[in-house]
Each structure stands twice: as structure tokens, then as C-alpha cells.
Design an enzyme around this catalytic site. Sequence first.
Site, PDB file in Angstrom:
ATOM      1  N   HIS A 103       0.771  -1.278   0.073  1.00 19.06           N
ATOM      2  CA  HIS A 103       0.253  -0.075   0.025  1.00 19.06           C
ATOM      3  C   HIS A 103       0.996   1.300  -0.039  1.00 19.06           C
ATOM      4  O   HIS A 103       2.071   1.302   0.313  1.00 19.06           O
ATOM      5  CB  HIS A 103      -0.723  -0.069   1.189  1.00 19.06           C
ATOM      6  CG  HIS A 103      -2.027  -0.837   1.293  1.00 19.06           C
ATOM      7  ND1 HIS A 103      -2.045  -2.238   1.461  1.00 19.06           N
ATOM      8  CD2 HIS A 103      -3.528  -0.444   0.620  1.00 19.06           C
ATOM      9  CE1 HIS A 103      -3.409  -2.557   1.341  1.00 19.06           C
ATOM     10  NE2 HIS A 103      -4.085  -1.885   0.795  1.00 19.06           N
ATOM     11  N   LYS A 147      -0.747   5.089   4.567  1.00 16.58           N
ATOM     12  CA  LYS A 147      -1.388   3.980   5.274  1.00 16.58           C
ATOM     13  C   LYS A 147      -0.928   3.827   6.552  1.00 16.58           C
ATOM     14  O   LYS A 147       0.085   3.437   6.797  1.00 16.58           O
ATOM     15  CB  LYS A 147      -1.471   2.659   4.515  1.00 16.58           C
ATOM     16  CG  LYS A 147      -2.619   1.716   5.119  1.00 16.58           C
ATOM     17  CD  LYS A 147      -3.121   0.827   4.198  1.00 16.58           C
ATOM     18  CE  LYS A 147      -3.699  -0.270   4.795  1.00 16.58           C
ATOM     19  NZ  LYS A 147      -4.982   0.199   5.103  1.00 16.58           N
TER      20      LYS A 147
HETATM   21  P1  NAD Z   1      -7.501   9.950   4.679  1.00 18.05           P
HETATM   22  O1  NAD Z   1      -6.555  10.189   5.844  1.00 18.05           O
HETATM   23  O2  NAD Z   1      -7.009  10.584   3.502  1.00 18.05           O
HETATM   24  O3  NAD Z   1      -8.843  10.528   5.063  1.00 18.05           O
HETATM   25  C1  NAD Z   1      -9.361  10.267   6.294  1.00 18.05           C
HETATM   26  C2  NAD Z   1     -10.606  11.219   6.274  1.00 18.05           C
HETATM   27  O4  NAD Z   1     -11.396  11.093   7.750  1.00 18.05           O
HETATM   28  C3  NAD Z   1     -10.303  12.616   6.391  1.00 18.05           C
HETATM   29  O5  NAD Z   1     -11.235  13.564   5.685  1.00 18.05           O
HETATM   30  C4  NAD Z   1     -10.246  13.095   7.904  1.00 18.05           C
HETATM   31  O6  NAD Z   1     -10.195  14.357   8.373  1.00 18.05           O
HETATM   32  C5  NAD Z   1     -11.453  12.014   8.502  1.00 18.05           C
HETATM   33  N1  NAD Z   1     -11.400  11.780   9.857  1.00 18.05           N
HETATM   34  C6  NAD Z   1      -9.992  11.286  10.338  1.00 18.05           C
HETATM   35  N2  NAD Z   1     -10.510  11.108  11.593  1.00 18.05           N
HETATM   36  C7  NAD Z   1     -11.713  11.566  11.981  1.00 18.05           C
HETATM   37  C8  NAD Z   1     -12.550  11.822  13.186  1.00 18.05           C
HETATM   38  N3  NAD Z   1     -12.205  11.490  14.356  1.00 18.05           N
HETATM   39  N4  NAD Z   1     -13.960  12.444  12.982  1.00 18.05           N
HETATM   40  C9  NAD Z   1     -14.185  12.677  11.638  1.00 18.05           C
HETATM   41  N5  NAD Z   1     -13.480  12.614  10.617  1.00 18.05           N
HETATM   42  C10 NAD Z   1     -12.331  12.209  10.720  1.00 18.05           C
HETATM   43  O7  NAD Z   1      -7.472   8.249   4.698  1.00 18.05           O
HETATM   44  P2  NAD Z   1      -8.112   7.227   3.366  1.00 18.05           P
HETATM   45  O8  NAD Z   1      -6.978   6.805   2.569  1.00 18.05           O
HETATM   46  O9  NAD Z   1      -9.459   8.073   2.760  1.00 18.05           O
HETATM   47  O10 NAD Z   1      -8.530   6.015   4.279  1.00 18.05           O
HETATM   48  C11 NAD Z   1      -9.558   6.152   5.338  1.00 18.05           C
HETATM   49  C12 NAD Z   1      -9.729   4.757   5.829  1.00 18.05           C
HETATM   50  O11 NAD Z   1     -10.367   3.912   4.848  1.00 18.05           O
HETATM   51  C13 NAD Z   1      -8.464   4.007   6.210  1.00 18.05           C
HETATM   52  O12 NAD Z   1      -8.831   3.266   7.697  1.00 18.05           O
HETATM   53  C14 NAD Z   1      -8.291   3.074   5.190  1.00 18.05           C
HETATM   54  O13 NAD Z   1      -7.653   2.145   5.358  1.00 18.05           O
HETATM   55  C15 NAD Z   1      -9.638   2.701   4.756  1.00 18.05           C
HETATM   56  N6  NAD Z   1      -9.888   2.191   3.413  1.00 18.05           N
HETATM   57  C16 NAD Z   1     -10.922   1.227   3.420  1.00 18.05           C
HETATM   58  C17 NAD Z   1     -11.150   0.545   2.022  1.00 18.05           C
HETATM   59  C18 NAD Z   1     -12.061  -0.457   1.725  1.00 18.05           C
HETATM   60  O14 NAD Z   1     -12.476  -0.796   0.781  1.00 18.05           O
HETATM   61  N7  NAD Z   1     -12.420  -0.793   2.926  1.00 18.05           N
HETATM   62  C19 NAD Z   1     -10.292   1.267   0.730  1.00 18.05           C
HETATM   63  C20 NAD Z   1      -9.732   2.191   1.021  1.00 18.05           C
HETATM   64  C21 NAD Z   1      -9.261   2.745   2.312  1.00 18.05           C
END
Ligand code: NAD
Length: 262
Positions: free
Chosen positions: A151, A155
Site C-alpha cells: 500500500h 497507510k
Molecule cells: P485519509 O487520511 O485520506 O482520510 C481520512 C478522512 O477521515 C479525512 O477526511 C479526515 O479528516 C477524516 N477523519 C479522520 N478522523 C476523523 C474523526 N475522528 N472524525 C471525523 N472525521 C475524521 O484516509 P483514506 O486513505 O481515505 O482512508 C480512510 C480509511 O479507509 C482507512 O482506514 C483506510 O484503510 C480505509 N480504506 C478502506 C477501503 C475499503 O475498501 N474498505 C479502501 C480504501 C481505504
Amino acid sequence: MARLLVLGPSGRMGAAVLEAAAGVAALEISAVVDRESAAGVGAPAPHAMDVIVGSDLAHAMAHAEVYVDFTSAAGTAAAARAAAARKVAAVIGTTGLDDAAHAAIDALARVAPVVVAANFSLGVNLLLGLARTAARVLPAVDWDAEIAEIHHHHKRDAPSGTALAIARAIAAGREQEYDAVKRHARDGDVGPRPPGEIGVVALRGGGVVGEHTAFFFGPDERIELSHRATSRAIFARGAVRAAAWVAGRPPGRYDMLDVLGL
Ligand code: NAD
């Protein structure tokens, strides 16, 4: 048409979900919420310009029928608690969840339908089924199962939620208790590899969206089942499909296999 709340629009996945949801007739984006300190709060949401990004979770939940959450463990716990108070359906993709987040999701699933998946792509969900079948067919005593995942360098959690889901699918296919056979990375004098172990390694670098390979090393032959994601759009499309599917279902916990009917 279900009223949709999208969390974390300043994040990679939140933005991708907004883009994917914009073209879906079954969903209407009713609110977009981020952390108070996040960039973009108070401004129009990306791909949903008539909605202003807010930070009041309770208010947004009061007007939503379903929400999509790709945030952080703390964000997931807070959202699930706010949703439980209003019985709002949920699609949760955040990985690396802690006990508090799991407890909040369990409590929400008692009063509302909740889809939880470590990976929302069609291809990965098919891979889970293939890995379980391979594990059923290939005897653990002769075939060593290892998983490698790659990744991007932002991450935070490791191994990835998807790698763990693949590892658990292999354990299920072998009728093993995963925690009894797991080996997350190796370092130092770990000794010969015990038969039946399931190894997982995590690589981090660059902008890799997500790559997973399940290896089955047999005597004189080897099988590799690989999936490579080249765009976050696959996760976002799956999450939006799950949101349209879950709204109005009975309370309970669902996964992506339920959504896809696999
Ligand atoms: P990122 O850091 O780009 O975005 C996170 C977002 O969440 C930001 O907008 C941040 O402001 C917000 N946030 C963080 N803490 C918060 C809180 N306490 N309250 C409200 N908002 C909050 O991360 P990303 O790359 O978009 O990934 C987010 C999550 O999704 C990770 O856990 C990642 O592993 C997961 N993910 C899952 C899949 C899937 O298919 N299930 C795919 C990709 C990513």
C-alpha cells in the site's frame, strides 16, 4: 431515494465516495461531515457543490438515512454512536479499528443495518472466495499459505484489513482458528516455518492503491492469487452500491458478499 451522509470529504476515500455517489439515482447526498479542523469545512463539498461541509455529526445524522464512513478508528466510533441514537444505516470501510470502534459498531448493528467490509471491490471479494476454496483443496500440511500486501506510504494500519480478511478466509477454508496460526511478519531467529502457519507481510511505498497476493507454496508447485487495485474508485463504487442496498434493511451486520449476493 435514500438521504446519504458522507464522512471525511477531505480524505482520499471520502472524496472518491462523493464522486461515485454523485451519479447514483438511488441516493441523495444530504450532508457531508468532517473533523472540525479538517480542510474544507464550511465550503461546498467536492462533487456535491450544493452541500456545505459541516462538522456537526449529530445534526447530520438526524437528517440522514444512511452514511458512508472511511475515516479513522476514532471517527468510526463517534459516527456509530451518533448513528445508533437515530438508527441510521451504515457502510463502514475504515480499517485498523480498535475495541471502542468495534463495540460502537456492534451496538449500532443491534438497531440499524450495517455493512462492514475491509475492501469494497468486487474483485477482492471474489478473491476471498477463491482463497477459501484453494485452502479447502490444498492440505495445510503440504501447502504453506503466505500473504503479501502493498500500500501507499500514507497507510497507517498493517497488515491491511484486506490482507487479514484473506488470511481469515484461508483459515476458514482449513477450519483453523486464525489467531492460533497467524504470523504477522518475521524478524530474528524464528525457527523453521511450522506447517499450517498463515504468514502475512506488509510493504509500504509510493502511491500504491492496494495490492494483495495469496501464495500457496506446495511441493514442486505454487499457486498465486493476486489482486491489484489501480484506482480508489473501485472501493468508492462498491461502498455506494452498499449504501443503496443497505438502506431500509433489517438491523444487523452485513458484509460485501451479502451486498453482491455472492
Ligand atoms: P485519509 O487520511 O485520506 O482520510 C481520512 C478522512 O477521515 C479525512 O477526511 C479526515 O479528516 C477524516 N477523519 C479522520 N478522523 C476523523 C474523526 N475522528 N472524525 C471525523 N472525521 C475524521 O484516509 P483514506 O486513505 O481515505 O482512508 C480512510 C480509511 O479507509 C482507512 O482506514 C483506510 O484503510 C480505509 N480504506 C478502506 C477501503 C475499503 O475498501 N474498505 C479502501 C480504501 C481505504
